[in-house]
Write an enzyme that holds these catalytic residues in place. Structure first.
Site, PDB file in Angstrom:
ATOM      1  N   LYS A 213      91.868 113.845  -6.391  1.00  0.00           N
ATOM      2  CA  LYS A 213      90.516 113.640  -6.892  1.00  0.00           C
ATOM      3  C   LYS A 213      90.266 114.473  -8.145  1.00  0.00           C
ATOM      4  O   LYS A 213      89.746 113.981  -9.151  1.00  0.00           O
ATOM      5  CB  LYS A 213      89.503 114.000  -5.802  1.00  0.00           C
ATOM      6  CG  LYS A 213      88.046 113.990  -6.258  1.00  0.00           C
ATOM      7  CD  LYS A 213      87.596 112.630  -6.729  1.00  0.00           C
ATOM      8  CE  LYS A 213      86.110 112.630  -7.063  1.00  0.00           C
ATOM      9  NZ  LYS A 213      85.643 111.328  -7.552  1.00  0.00           N
ATOM     10  N   CYS A 267      81.087 114.931 -11.916  1.00  0.00           N
ATOM     11  CA  CYS A 267      82.536 114.843 -11.691  1.00  0.00           C
ATOM     12  C   CYS A 267      83.331 115.328 -12.902  1.00  0.00           C
ATOM     13  O   CYS A 267      83.934 116.392 -12.870  1.00  0.00           O
ATOM     14  CB  CYS A 267      82.918 113.408 -11.354  1.00  0.00           C
ATOM     15  SG  CYS A 267      82.294 112.839  -9.749  1.00  0.00           S
TER      16      CYS A 267
END
Length: 430
Positions: A213, A267
């Protein structure tokens, strides 16, 4: 495949709420948990508190049929999905306190056979840390960090990889990594997601899934930094960056991204620091990319100041505050930072327009920034700064802006005007 009757989702934000809705649409009873009572109340009314296409109708449906219920306190369930924020500290270190608080909240309700999945973007080792914490809080149960497949409660990490504006589609269609702290944990996690995921579900270890991720977002950050650095070069050399990128991307193995005013969101602007903090000596490229993208808003402000220098009373319309097009998410938004910097530097009268929100955030409202609709903001301005390429702005005729000084950080109008000029030149040559 194991059947899951009740799933509790901890955190009903941009990922948690769509996940609640999708699970419930497959017939699972879902308990949504959030510390914000306003969020809980709105969900229980069948309303959504975020902008995401098609989410409102789906939430209304699954709440009305009783498949989703929201609460501020955790309750027993077959599986628990933790989808809470993982911000960073002022010195760019990961802050996992919300994850650990969520673990403490579910600990009293755990029972043998339960599954706990962490979805929050987290530094490597967080899933194992959650398992250890639960083991301390519930010594009557065993957990996979110590007992492996013989554990009473199984724990895995499975990050989302979705694009805001396409969350419902991509939660279903995109491939998914499920990293368990034991093989059985991975198996059960994959079984849960198989209920609504149509993409491939790949089992791996928790630490691998955590780094996957972070790597995805760090990769994006580095590539955006290249585009932003190229834009800075073009500014210095007085070359149109959009033309350069368009022509360079005609090479079969080149795909340069589009530059912009910086990088935002929870993110891409944050996750590289989770890797950097774990291995600072091994990440010079990621650190350089973060520097390029973090400095981009300051370059935009300097360019606006240069445009305003020759105007007696500058009125600056800043179009867009979200971190990307067609959403309402302002987290880590470079556009918000730019507007705040302009207001603090008192470069001129600042008008902001963001069609996806109802009011300015306090950070810029208290600085005297005005809030208007796009056309009203443009009408009042002698300088127009495009910060986000919302679809509403794309409908504005670029020719109508020619009487104003324009800074187009997304190339939405600049490229259109350039193509128009190129077409006119082609006609003259012919």
């Amino acid at each position: 495949m194991r059947e899951w009757n009740t799933v509790s989702v901890i955190g009903m934000g941009y990922i948690g709420l769509p996940t609640c809705a999708l699970l419930a649409s497959r017939g699972i009873s879902v308990i949504g948990v959030d510390t914000n009572k306003n969020v809980v109340d709105s969900v229980n009314r069948g309303e959504v508190h975020i902008v995401e296409p098609d989410l409102d109708g789906l939430v209304q449906k699954v709440v009305s049929n009783g498949k989703v219920r929201a609460t501020t306190e955790s309750e027993p369930a077959d599986a628990f999905i933790i989808a809470v924020p993982t911000p960073m500290t002022d010195d760019h270190k990961p802050d996992i306190r919300y994850v650990l608080d969520a673990a403490r909240g579910i600990a009293p309700h755990l029972r043998k056979g339960n599954l706990v999945i962490l979805e929050s973007t987290s530094p490597v080792g967080t899933t194992r840390q959650v398992s250890a914490l639960l083991g301390e809080l519930r010594p009557d149960l065993t957990f996979p960090h110590a007992a492996g497949d013989d554990a009473d409660v199984f724990i895995a990490y499975s990050p989302e990889r979705v694009l805001p504006g396409r969350v419902l589609t991509e939660l279903v269609q995109n491939d998914r990594s499920v990293g368990g702290l034991s093989p059985r944990s991975s198996e059960l996690g994959a079984s849960l997601y198989a209920g609504f995921v149509r993409g491939a579900i790949i089992r791996t270890t928790a630490e691998t899934a955590e780094l996957v991720k972070l790597s995805e977002n760090a990769f994006r950050d580095v590539n955006i930094a290249f585009a932003n650095e190229l834009a800075a070069v073009c500014e210095r050399l007085d070359i149109n960056v959009w033309s350069v990128i368009d022509l360079a991307n005609r090479h079969p193995r080149v795909s340069i991204l589009q530059p912009g005013p910086g990088v935002g969101g929870h993110c891409i602007a944050v996750d590289p620091y989770f890797i950097i903090s774990a291995a600072p000596d091994e990440t010079p490229l990621m650190q350089a990319a973060r520097h390029v993208n973090s400095e981009r808003p300051h370059r935009v402000v300097a360019a606006v100041a240069e445009l305003a220098a020759g105007i007696e009373r500058p009125v600056i319309a800043c179009l867009g505050l979200a971190f990307k097009a067609d959403i309402d998410d302002l987290r880590e938004s470079p556009a918000v930072e730019i507007v705040e910097l302009l207001a603090r530097k008192k470069i001129g009268r600042i008008i902001a327009s963001e069609p996806n929100i109802d009011a300015l955030p306090d950070a810029i409202a208290r600085l005297g920034v005005e809030f208007r609709d796009p056309l009203s903001a443009i009408d009042a301005a002698n300088i127009v700064v495009l910060l986000v390429d919302h679809r509403q702005f794309a409908m504005i005729d670029a020719a109508a802006l020619e009487t104003r000084k324009l800074l187009d950080t997304r190339g939405l109008w600049t490229w259109r005007l350039r193509r128009r000029a190129d077409n006119q030149m082609d006609q003259l040559v012919r």
